[in-house]
Design a protein around this motif. Structure first.
Motif, mmCIF file in Angstrom:
data_model
loop_
_atom_site.group_PDB
_atom_site.id
_atom_site.type_symbol
_atom_site.label_atom_id
_atom_site.label_comp_id
_atom_site.label_asym_id
_atom_site.label_seq_id
_atom_site.Cartn_x
_atom_site.Cartn_y
_atom_site.Cartn_z
ATOM 1 N N GLN A 27 17.153 -35.254 -7.858
ATOM 2 C CA GLN A 27 17.661 -35.253 -8.933
ATOM 3 C C GLN A 27 16.517 -34.058 -9.101
ATOM 4 O O GLN A 27 14.775 -33.565 -7.912
ATOM 5 N N VAL A 28 16.228 -32.940 -10.169
ATOM 6 C CA VAL A 28 16.009 -31.444 -10.377
ATOM 7 C C VAL A 28 14.580 -31.950 -12.084
ATOM 8 O O VAL A 28 15.606 -31.836 -12.568
ATOM 9 N N GLN A 29 13.825 -32.139 -12.125
ATOM 10 C CA GLN A 29 13.134 -31.639 -13.065
ATOM 11 C C GLN A 29 12.914 -29.945 -13.392
ATOM 12 O O GLN A 29 11.954 -29.894 -12.351
ATOM 13 N N LEU A 30 12.624 -29.813 -14.720
ATOM 14 C CA LEU A 30 11.816 -28.662 -15.516
ATOM 15 C C LEU A 30 11.088 -28.510 -16.203
ATOM 16 O O LEU A 30 11.391 -29.649 -16.996
ATOM 17 N N VAL A 31 10.076 -27.864 -16.057
ATOM 18 C CA VAL A 31 8.768 -28.219 -17.446
ATOM 19 C C VAL A 31 8.992 -26.774 -17.452
ATOM 20 O O VAL A 31 8.204 -26.089 -17.100
ATOM 21 N N GLU A 32 9.032 -26.056 -18.600
ATOM 22 C CA GLU A 32 9.157 -25.228 -19.112
ATOM 23 C C GLU A 32 7.679 -24.393 -19.876
ATOM 24 O O GLU A 32 6.943 -25.681 -20.033
ATOM 25 N N CYS B 151 15.301 -23.449 -20.155
ATOM 26 C CA CYS B 151 15.679 -23.183 -19.089
ATOM 27 C C CYS B 151 16.498 -24.578 -17.902
ATOM 28 O O CYS B 151 16.100 -25.018 -18.742
ATOM 29 N N ALA B 152 17.237 -23.927 -17.436
ATOM 30 C CA ALA B 152 18.082 -24.225 -16.991
ATOM 31 C C ALA B 152 18.699 -24.007 -15.783
ATOM 32 O O ALA B 152 18.322 -23.254 -14.882
ATOM 33 N N ALA B 153 19.063 -25.002 -14.736
ATOM 34 C CA ALA B 153 19.848 -24.653 -13.315
ATOM 35 C C ALA B 153 21.133 -25.136 -12.835
ATOM 36 O O ALA B 153 21.097 -25.924 -13.492
ATOM 37 N N ALA B 154 21.469 -24.146 -12.110
ATOM 38 C CA ALA B 154 23.798 -24.463 -12.159
ATOM 39 C C ALA B 154 23.628 -24.570 -10.967
ATOM 40 O O ALA B 154 23.279 -23.434 -10.333
ATOM 41 N N SER B 155 24.359 -25.240 -10.442
ATOM 42 C CA SER B 155 24.452 -25.421 -8.549
ATOM 43 C C SER B 155 25.553 -24.440 -8.507
ATOM 44 O O SER B 155 25.780 -24.479 -7.282
ATOM 45 N N ASN B 156 26.147 -23.837 -9.003
ATOM 46 C CA ASN B 156 27.038 -23.040 -8.978
ATOM 47 C C ASN B 156 26.760 -21.799 -8.928
ATOM 48 O O ASN B 156 25.259 -21.559 -9.174
ATOM 49 N N ALA C 158 9.271 -24.683 -14.182
ATOM 50 C CA ALA C 158 8.590 -25.060 -12.681
ATOM 51 C C ALA C 158 9.393 -25.885 -12.347
ATOM 52 O O ALA C 158 9.784 -27.031 -13.763
ATOM 53 N N ALA C 159 10.447 -26.137 -11.221
ATOM 54 C CA ALA C 159 10.942 -27.497 -10.836
ATOM 55 C C ALA C 159 10.268 -28.052 -9.718
ATOM 56 O O ALA C 159 9.833 -27.601 -8.951
ATOM 57 N N SER C 160 10.626 -29.455 -9.988
ATOM 58 C CA SER C 160 9.970 -30.078 -9.223
ATOM 59 C C SER C 160 11.271 -31.303 -8.165
ATOM 60 O O SER C 160 12.467 -30.981 -9.731
ATOM 61 N N GLY C 161 11.313 -31.915 -8.151
ATOM 62 C CA GLY C 161 11.650 -33.407 -7.437
ATOM 63 C C GLY C 161 12.593 -32.953 -6.704
ATOM 64 O O GLY C 161 13.254 -33.444 -5.549
ATOM 65 N N ARG C 162 13.072 -31.721 -6.949
ATOM 66 C CA ARG C 162 14.056 -31.242 -5.355
ATOM 67 C C ARG C 162 14.233 -29.910 -5.480
ATOM 68 O O ARG C 162 14.039 -28.601 -6.869
ATOM 69 N N THR C 163 14.347 -28.265 -4.516
ATOM 70 C CA THR C 163 13.856 -27.151 -5.004
ATOM 71 C C THR C 163 15.375 -26.541 -5.655
ATOM 72 O O THR C 163 16.278 -26.750 -5.233
ATOM 73 N N VAL C 164 14.762 -26.188 -5.622
ATOM 74 C CA VAL C 164 16.472 -25.181 -6.823
ATOM 75 C C VAL C 164 16.385 -23.959 -5.812
ATOM 76 O O VAL C 164 17.474 -22.579 -6.661
ATOM 77 N N GLU D 66 27.912 -25.204 -17.868
ATOM 78 C CA GLU D 66 28.062 -25.621 -16.493
ATOM 79 C C GLU D 66 26.669 -25.667 -15.397
ATOM 80 O O GLU D 66 26.647 -25.479 -14.854
ATOM 81 N N TYR D 67 25.712 -25.718 -16.633
ATOM 82 C CA TYR D 67 24.176 -26.532 -15.739
ATOM 83 C C TYR D 67 23.714 -27.981 -15.687
ATOM 84 O O TYR D 67 24.998 -28.538 -17.039
ATOM 85 N N ASP D 68 23.510 -27.787 -14.808
ATOM 86 C CA ASP D 68 23.403 -29.087 -14.600
ATOM 87 C C ASP D 68 22.249 -29.889 -14.748
ATOM 88 O O ASP D 68 22.261 -31.380 -15.190
#
Length: 123
Positions: free
Chosen positions: A1-6, A96-101, A23-29, A109-111
């Motif tokens: 899992q990825v945690q994102l903190v703005e 903020c959001a992270a998309a694996s694609n 900043a992302a934590s839990g897993r690299t983005v 499309e953001y995960d």
């Protein structure tokens, strides 16, 4: 899992600047495209900017082109949004959001999503 903190939101006068960080934590983005969205009261969440996993490609919504700059630091798993010449219509909660694609402007499309940071621009 990825945690994102703005962070970095706040109150600024029209014409001013702010820099948001996420900043992302839990897993690299490092392999994720990272985007910024915003949502104003009573409106739908909308795309603002996205940067590819390598940082070589960026896209912006038309209304922020030339004023906002998205960047990332993969060593820190952090994405930034530099906002200049702010206008009252930029007032919103920014996510903020992270998309694996691929780098995408499409919300669904953001995960992973952050909780948001408020930006208020006074006129």
């Amino acid at each position: 899992q990825v945690q994102l903190v703005e962070s970095g939101g706040g109150l600024v006068q029209a014409g001013g600047s702010l820099t948001l960080s996420c900043a992302a934590s839990g897993r690299t983005v490092i392999s994720y495209a990272l985007g910024w969205f915003r949502q104003a009261p009573g409106k739908e969440r909308e795309f603002v900017a996205v940067i590819s996993y390598s940082g070589s490609s960026t896209h912006y919504r038309d209304s922020v082109k030339g004023r906002f700059t998205i960047s990332r630091d993969n060593a820190k798993d952090t994405v930034y949004l530099q906002m200049n010449s702010l206008k009252s219509e930029d007032t919103a909660v920014y996510y903020c959001a992270a998309a694996s694609n691929m780098a995408t402007m499409v919300l669904h499309e953001y995960d992973y999503w952050g909780q948001g940071t408020q930006v208020t621009v006074s006129s």
